[in-house]
Scaffold this motif. Structure first.
Motif, mmCIF file in Angstrom:
data_model
loop_
_atom_site.group_PDB
_atom_site.id
_atom_site.type_symbol
_atom_site.label_atom_id
_atom_site.label_comp_id
_atom_site.label_asym_id
_atom_site.label_seq_id
_atom_site.Cartn_x
_atom_site.Cartn_y
_atom_site.Cartn_z
ATOM 1 N N LEU A 11 36.681 62.577 54.318
ATOM 2 C CA LEU A 11 36.912 63.741 55.160
ATOM 3 C C LEU A 11 38.199 63.608 55.947
ATOM 4 O O LEU A 11 38.859 64.609 56.243
ATOM 5 C CB LEU A 11 35.729 63.964 56.103
ATOM 6 N N SER A 12 38.599 62.402 56.279
ATOM 7 C CA SER A 12 39.864 62.209 56.990
ATOM 8 C C SER A 12 41.028 62.700 56.141
ATOM 9 O O SER A 12 41.932 63.392 56.631
ATOM 10 C CB SER A 12 40.060 60.732 57.346
ATOM 11 N N GLN A 59 40.809 75.062 56.109
ATOM 12 C CA GLN A 59 39.664 74.281 55.640
ATOM 13 C C GLN A 59 38.889 75.035 54.566
ATOM 14 O O GLN A 59 38.464 74.450 53.563
ATOM 15 C CB GLN A 59 38.760 73.943 56.823
ATOM 16 N N LEU A 60 38.695 76.329 54.782
ATOM 17 C CA LEU A 60 37.990 77.126 53.786
ATOM 18 C C LEU A 60 38.769 77.167 52.476
ATOM 19 O O LEU A 60 38.184 77.073 51.385
ATOM 20 C CB LEU A 60 37.761 78.545 54.309
ATOM 21 N N THR A 61 40.081 77.281 52.571
ATOM 22 C CA THR A 61 40.904 77.278 51.362
ATOM 23 C C THR A 61 40.745 75.975 50.599
ATOM 24 O O THR A 61 40.571 75.979 49.369
ATOM 25 C CB THR A 61 42.391 77.484 51.729
ATOM 26 N N ILE A 62 40.786 74.842 51.308
ATOM 27 C CA ILE A 62 40.611 73.528 50.671
ATOM 28 C C ILE A 62 39.248 73.443 49.993
ATOM 29 O O ILE A 62 39.120 72.977 48.855
ATOM 30 C CB ILE A 62 40.764 72.397 51.705
ATOM 31 N N SER A 70 32.145 76.501 51.265
ATOM 32 C CA SER A 70 32.493 76.375 52.678
ATOM 33 C C SER A 70 32.924 74.953 52.984
ATOM 34 O O SER A 70 32.631 74.003 52.237
ATOM 35 C CB SER A 70 31.302 76.752 53.569
ATOM 36 N N TRP A 71 33.620 74.794 54.108
ATOM 37 C CA TRP A 71 34.037 73.465 54.570
ATOM 38 C C TRP A 71 32.848 72.558 54.869
ATOM 39 O O TRP A 71 32.848 71.382 54.462
ATOM 40 C CB TRP A 71 34.935 73.625 55.789
ATOM 41 N N LYS A 77 29.184 67.150 50.680
ATOM 42 C CA LYS A 77 29.337 66.586 49.343
ATOM 43 C C LYS A 77 30.050 65.242 49.395
ATOM 44 O O LYS A 77 29.605 64.257 48.787
ATOM 45 C CB LYS A 77 30.112 67.550 48.447
ATOM 46 N N VAL A 78 31.156 65.202 50.142
ATOM 47 C CA VAL A 78 31.910 63.953 50.237
ATOM 48 C C VAL A 78 31.094 62.880 50.941
ATOM 49 O O VAL A 78 31.039 61.732 50.505
ATOM 50 C CB VAL A 78 33.247 64.196 50.970
#
Length: 239
Positions: A11-12, A59-62, A70-71, A77-78
């Motif tokens: 997440l970082s 964040q939503l785009t990523i 969603s973020w 998941k990660v």
């Protein structure tokens, strides 16, 4: 078209990518704009206003780039691929804490209600995870963040409640605390008292926070405290 997550994603790393995307959009870089228009549901086929594009949008785009809706779902998941059980609570505590502080600079009481709630709920969620994975020091720091988030979105009574809870925990468990916990707790309490029309009590807490800051052993920690004490709003308590 979506892309696979990199091996051993964290997440970082993803938060850094989201910040970089937001900066790139703010500079109106064509490649960044194209990514947003390809993946952000509100901008598909529409113009992107660089000045209105927020970290939450990035964040939503990523997340959408990686096939997640969603973020928070990308974060889950990660995280679940990395850790389990108590360590999962610790992981989410850290990540939600960092994300909430990132949002604190962007969201205030003039922001859309959904953004305000996201900020406050993120602070609550981080605190809840630390209740499962940490100790009273982690709990106190979670209460501090809730207090600051509540003040940020114009809910001073709620902020006062959590600021007082933060200080109560710090004073009740001194052996678990760092030397910077009490000045931070008193800073949050001073702000909350000022915001709830108790200036005399607020000045007392601010003076004590300032005194304790001078006693913090690590110069880096002391500098962080000094920067925080210098930040507005102080709700009329300081110039």
């Amino acid at each position: 078209m979506t892309t696979d997550l990199p091996a051993k994603a964290s997440l970082s790393q993803l938060r850094t990518r989201a910040k970089d995307l937001r900066k790139a959009v703010a500079k109106a870089r064509p490649d960044a704009i194209a990514r947003v228009r390809a993946h952000h549901p509100e901008y598909r086929g529409n113009a992107v206003d660089p000045g209105a594009f927020t970290l939450r949008d990035a964040q939503l785009t990523i997340a959408r780039e990686h096939g997640l809706p969603s973020w928070p779902e990308l974060m889950e998941k990660v995280a679940t691929e990395l850790v389990e059980g108590r360590e999962l609570h610790r992981y989410f505590g850290v990540e939600l804490n960092n994300e909430t502080w990132d949002l604190m600079d962007q969201i205030d009481e003039t922001s859309p209600v959904a953004d305000q709630e996201r900020l406050l709920y993120g602070a609550y969620a981080a605190c809840l995870h630390w209740l499962e994975a940490g100790n009273e020091a982690n709990h106190a720091r979670g209460e501090y963040m809730i207090a600051r988030a509540a003040l940020r979105i114009g809910r001073p009574t709620l902020g006062l409640e959590h600021a007082q809870r933060c200080l109560d925990l710090v004073l009740a468990h001194p052996t678990l605390m760092s030397d910077w916990d009490e000045p931070f707790a008193r800073e949050a309490l001073a702000r909350s008292l000022a915001a709830t029309s108790s200036p005399d009590a607020a000045r007392t807490e601010l003076a004590r926070a300032t005194e304790l800051t001078a006693l913090v052993a690590n110069p880096g920690d002391q500098e962080v405290l000094q920067r925080e004490l210098a930040k507005q709003p102080w709700f009329g308590l300081t110039d």
